[in-house]
Scaffold this motif. Structure first.
Motif, PDB file in Angstrom:
ATOM      1  N   GLY A  86       0.841  -1.191   0.000  1.00 18.24           N
ATOM      2  CA  GLY A  86       0.000   0.000   0.000  1.00 18.24           C
ATOM      3  C   GLY A  86       0.872   1.235   0.000  1.00 18.24           C
ATOM      4  O   GLY A  86       2.104   1.157  -0.088  1.00 18.24           O
ATOM      5  N   TRP A  87       0.230   2.383   0.108  1.00 11.01           N
ATOM      6  CA  TRP A  87       0.970   3.640   0.033  1.00 11.01           C
ATOM      7  C   TRP A  87       0.431   4.619   1.072  1.00 11.01           C
ATOM      8  O   TRP A  87      -0.712   4.549   1.501  1.00 11.01           O
ATOM      9  CB  TRP A  87       0.854   4.246  -1.367  1.00 11.01           C
ATOM     10  N   HIS A  88       1.298   5.509   1.481  1.00 17.28           N
ATOM     11  CA  HIS A  88       0.960   6.672   2.293  1.00 17.28           C
ATOM     12  C   HIS A  88       0.145   6.252   3.528  1.00 17.28           C
ATOM     13  O   HIS A  88       0.423   5.223   4.133  1.00 17.28           O
ATOM     14  CB  HIS A  88       0.226   7.681   1.400  1.00 17.28           C
ATOM     15  N   GLY A  89      -0.846   7.073   3.895  1.00 14.93           N
ATOM     16  CA  GLY A  89      -1.611   6.782   5.103  1.00 14.93           C
ATOM     17  C   GLY A  89      -2.445   5.532   5.018  1.00 14.93           C
ATOM     18  O   GLY A  89      -2.881   5.013   6.053  1.00 14.93           O
ATOM     19  N   GLY A  90      -2.642   5.014   3.799  1.00 17.17           N
ATOM     20  CA  GLY A  90      -3.446   3.806   3.646  1.00 17.17           C
ATOM     21  C   GLY A  90      -2.800   2.556   4.167  1.00 17.17           C
ATOM     22  O   GLY A  90      -3.458   1.522   4.318  1.00 17.17           O
ATOM     23  N   ILE A  91      -1.492   2.643   4.480  1.00 16.74           N
ATOM     24  CA  ILE A  91      -0.798   1.487   5.059  1.00 16.74           C
ATOM     25  C   ILE A  91       0.012   1.854   6.297  1.00 16.74           C
ATOM     26  O   ILE A  91       0.122   1.046   7.214  1.00 16.74           O
ATOM     27  CB  ILE A  91       0.084   0.767   4.004  1.00 16.74           C
ATOM     28  N   VAL A  92       0.586   3.085   6.368  1.00 16.26           N
ATOM     29  CA  VAL A  92       1.405   3.424   7.541  1.00 16.26           C
ATOM     30  C   VAL A  92       0.726   4.409   8.476  1.00 16.26           C
ATOM     31  O   VAL A  92       1.321   4.819   9.474  1.00 16.26           O
ATOM     32  CB  VAL A  92       2.805   3.946   7.165  1.00 16.26           C
ATOM     33  N   VAL A 105       3.695  -4.176   9.976  1.00 15.28           N
ATOM     34  CA  VAL A 105       4.140  -3.282   8.910  1.00 15.28           C
ATOM     35  C   VAL A 105       5.557  -2.761   9.151  1.00 15.28           C
ATOM     36  O   VAL A 105       6.305  -2.520   8.200  1.00 15.28           O
ATOM     37  CB  VAL A 105       3.136  -2.123   8.749  1.00 15.28           C
ATOM     38  N   GLY A 106       5.941  -2.574  10.399  1.00 15.37           N
ATOM     39  CA  GLY A 106       7.308  -2.173  10.717  1.00 15.37           C
ATOM     40  C   GLY A 106       7.569  -0.685  10.727  1.00 15.37           C
ATOM     41  O   GLY A 106       8.698  -0.253  10.979  1.00 15.37           O
ATOM     42  N   GLY A 107       6.556   0.134  10.463  1.00 15.19           N
ATOM     43  CA  GLY A 107       6.730   1.578  10.494  1.00 15.19           C
ATOM     44  C   GLY A 107       5.393   2.251  10.681  1.00 15.19           C
ATOM     45  O   GLY A 107       4.353   1.732  10.276  1.00 15.19           O
ATOM     46  N   GLN A 108       5.414   3.437  11.291  1.00 15.48           N
ATOM     47  CA  GLN A 108       4.182   4.155  11.597  1.00 15.48           C
ATOM     48  C   GLN A 108       4.364   5.642  11.335  1.00 15.48           C
ATOM     49  O   GLN A 108       5.340   6.246  11.779  1.00 15.48           O
ATOM     50  CB  GLN A 108       3.785   3.942  13.064  1.00 15.48           C
ATOM     51  N   PHE A 109       3.445   6.238  10.615  1.00  8.76           N
ATOM     52  CA  PHE A 109       3.413   7.689  10.424  1.00  8.76           C
ATOM     53  C   PHE A 109       3.424   8.394  11.773  1.00  8.76           C
ATOM     54  O   PHE A 109       2.662   8.043  12.676  1.00  8.76           O
ATOM     55  CB  PHE A 109       2.152   8.059   9.645  1.00  8.76           C
ATOM     56  N   ALA A 110       4.294   9.398  11.911  1.00  8.00           N
ATOM     57  CA  ALA A 110       4.314  10.216  13.120  1.00  8.00           C
ATOM     58  C   ALA A 110       3.798  11.619  12.854  1.00  8.00           C
ATOM     59  O   ALA A 110       3.004  12.154  13.610  1.00  8.00           O
ATOM     60  CB  ALA A 110       5.736  10.279  13.691  1.00  8.00           C
ATOM     61  N   THR A 111       4.267  12.227  11.742  1.00  9.35           N
ATOM     62  CA  THR A 111       3.831  13.573  11.392  1.00  9.35           C
ATOM     63  C   THR A 111       4.263  13.878   9.962  1.00  9.35           C
ATOM     64  O   THR A 111       5.015  13.111   9.352  1.00  9.35           O
ATOM     65  CB  THR A 111       4.430  14.616  12.357  1.00  9.35           C
ATOM     66  N   GLU A 156       3.011  16.008   0.998  1.00  7.70           N
ATOM     67  CA  GLU A 156       3.325  15.676   2.379  1.00  7.70           C
ATOM     68  C   GLU A 156       4.593  14.814   2.439  1.00  7.70           C
ATOM     69  O   GLU A 156       4.730  13.850   1.690  1.00  7.70           O
ATOM     70  CB  GLU A 156       2.169  14.912   3.022  1.00  7.70           C
ATOM     71  N   GLN A 157       5.467  15.168   3.353  1.00  5.72           N
ATOM     72  CA  GLN A 157       6.712  14.435   3.557  1.00  5.72           C
ATOM     73  C   GLN A 157       6.592  13.679   4.879  1.00  5.72           C
ATOM     74  O   GLN A 157       6.656  14.269   5.948  1.00  5.72           O
ATOM     75  CB  GLN A 157       7.897  15.404   3.588  1.00  5.72           C
ATOM     76  N   TYR A 158       6.418  12.373   4.797  1.00  8.84           N
ATOM     77  CA  TYR A 158       6.147  11.590   6.003  1.00  8.84           C
ATOM     78  C   TYR A 158       7.387  11.418   6.876  1.00  8.84           C
ATOM     79  O   TYR A 158       8.452  11.010   6.402  1.00  8.84           O
ATOM     80  CB  TYR A 158       5.612  10.206   5.620  1.00  8.84           C
ATOM     81  N   TRP A 159       7.204  11.699   8.149  1.00 10.48           N
ATOM     82  CA  TRP A 159       8.164  11.358   9.207  1.00 10.48           C
ATOM     83  C   TRP A 159       7.664  10.042   9.783  1.00 10.48           C
ATOM     84  O   TRP A 159       6.548   9.943  10.267  1.00 10.48           O
ATOM     85  CB  TRP A 159       8.156  12.462  10.250  1.00 10.48           C
ATOM     86  N   VAL A 160       8.493   9.010   9.738  1.00  7.94           N
ATOM     87  CA  VAL A 160       8.077   7.648  10.076  1.00  7.94           C
ATOM     88  C   VAL A 160       8.901   7.116  11.241  1.00  7.94           C
ATOM     89  O   VAL A 160      10.131   7.223  11.258  1.00  7.94           O
ATOM     90  CB  VAL A 160       8.245   6.715   8.855  1.00  7.94           C
ATOM     91  N   LEU A 161       8.224   6.542  12.220  1.00 12.84           N
ATOM     92  CA  LEU A 161       8.874   5.770  13.281  1.00 12.84           C
ATOM     93  C   LEU A 161       8.932   4.323  12.812  1.00 12.84           C
ATOM     94  O   LEU A 161       7.936   3.784  12.321  1.00 12.84           O
ATOM     95  CB  LEU A 161       8.081   5.883  14.579  1.00 12.84           C
ATOM     96  N   HIS A 162      10.081   3.657  12.990  1.00 11.02           N
ATOM     97  CA  HIS A 162      10.242   2.349  12.363  1.00 11.02           C
ATOM     98  C   HIS A 162      11.218   1.489  13.153  1.00 11.02           C
ATOM     99  O   HIS A 162      11.969   1.969  14.000  1.00 11.02           O
ATOM    100  CB  HIS A 162      10.754   2.518  10.928  1.00 11.02           C
ATOM    101  N   ASP A 163      11.218   0.180  12.822  1.00 11.69           N
ATOM    102  CA  ASP A 163      12.188  -0.731  13.420  1.00 11.69           C
ATOM    103  C   ASP A 163      13.258  -1.084  12.388  1.00 11.69           C
ATOM    104  O   ASP A 163      13.222  -0.609  11.250  1.00 11.69           O
ATOM    105  CB  ASP A 163      11.507  -1.971  14.012  1.00 11.69           C
ATOM    106  N   ASP A 164      14.228  -1.919  12.777  1.00  9.19           N
ATOM    107  CA  ASP A 164      15.338  -2.211  11.859  1.00  9.19           C
ATOM    108  C   ASP A 164      15.165  -3.539  11.134  1.00  9.19           C
ATOM    109  O   ASP A 164      16.110  -4.048  10.543  1.00  9.19           O
ATOM    110  CB  ASP A 164      16.683  -2.158  12.585  1.00  9.19           C
TER     111      ASP A 164
END
Length: 236
Positions: A86-92, A105-111, A156-164
């Motif tokens: 998926g893409w953008h907010g529809g998945i993260v 998913v391994g990552g989450q939109f923060a701002t 929009e430029q997504y800032w993403v919190l994620h794991d490794d």
């Protein structure tokens, strides 16, 4: 060879135009031999029989909610080999209250940082910034992004919190400005893959609006990502 089966799940916040956005890609899937089923909710995720027959899930559901049974069904399908993309907010930016979904998913939109406060007018354009998507060394060799160049967007430029455990194919850097509380540039993954059980996950963070989805590089990444994520023979 059996026809591949794709499920498109769309809904959630209407600002991301889930119907119109997914309709951009359904002809691509059908043209590549997929039988496409479209659902307007995540209820199907809890149906183990239906999920077992899928080769690919394309999700466009921003925010919204998901039950524990539904996210467990989605996770089980991916672990068994079904691709998920998926893409953008529809998945993260989906199902913010579900830790299990975030883990999948391994990552989450923060701002998405905005323009200078004095320039804001109260519309979505307040969060539209010019930025570059830069391929990583892995991205320059990966089938999803090979042959592409770094590209520029105004959205929009997504800032993403994620794991490794994600494999990052492209990144974007958030600069620091006088009005920001952070003190050094921050780099976020912009495109990544994730191996989860026998399944493959692909996330593309650009895609706020239809014009971004129609950008040549963004559309190429999404379409190649669908093909790459699709269940492989070894996962059948």
């Amino acid at each position: 060879m059996a026809q591949r089966r794709a499920l498109v799940v769309r809904g959630g916040w209407e600002g991301h135009r889930p119907v119109e956005a997914t309709e951009l890609f359904i002809p691509f899937l059908e043209g590549n031999g997929y039988a496409v089923r479209v659902e307007g909710s995540t209820e199907i995720y809890a149906d183990a029989t239906e999920m077992a027959d899928l080769d690919l899930i394309v999700q466009c559901v921003t925010m919204s909610e998901i039950t524990s049974e539904q996210v467990a069904g989605l996770n089980a399908a991916v672990v068994a080999g079904t691709g998920f993309t998926g893409w953008h907010g529809g998945i993260v930016d989906s199902f913010r209250a579900s830790a299990e979904y975030l883990h999948l998913v391994g990552g989450q939109f923060a701002t998405h940082p905005g323009v200078e406060p004095c320039a804001r007018r109260g519309g979505e354009e307040d969060s539209f910034l010019p930025y570059r998507v830069r391929l990583t060394d892995l991205g320059r060799a990966h089938p999803i992004t090979a042959g592409l160049d770094d590209f520029d967007l105004l959205t929009e430029q997504y800032w993403v919190l994620h794991d490794d455990l994600i494999d990052v194919l492209a990144v974007t850097t958030h600069p620091t400005q006088a009005w920001h509380p952070w003190h050094r540039p921050v780099t976020s993954p912009a495109i990544w893959t994730r191996n989860w059980g026998a399944g493959r996950i692909v996330v593309t963070t650009p895609g706020h609006s239809l014009d971004v989805l129609e950008h040549a590089a963004v559309r190429t990444v999404i379409e190649r990502g669908m093909m790459w994520a699709t269940r492989t023979a070894s996962a059948s």
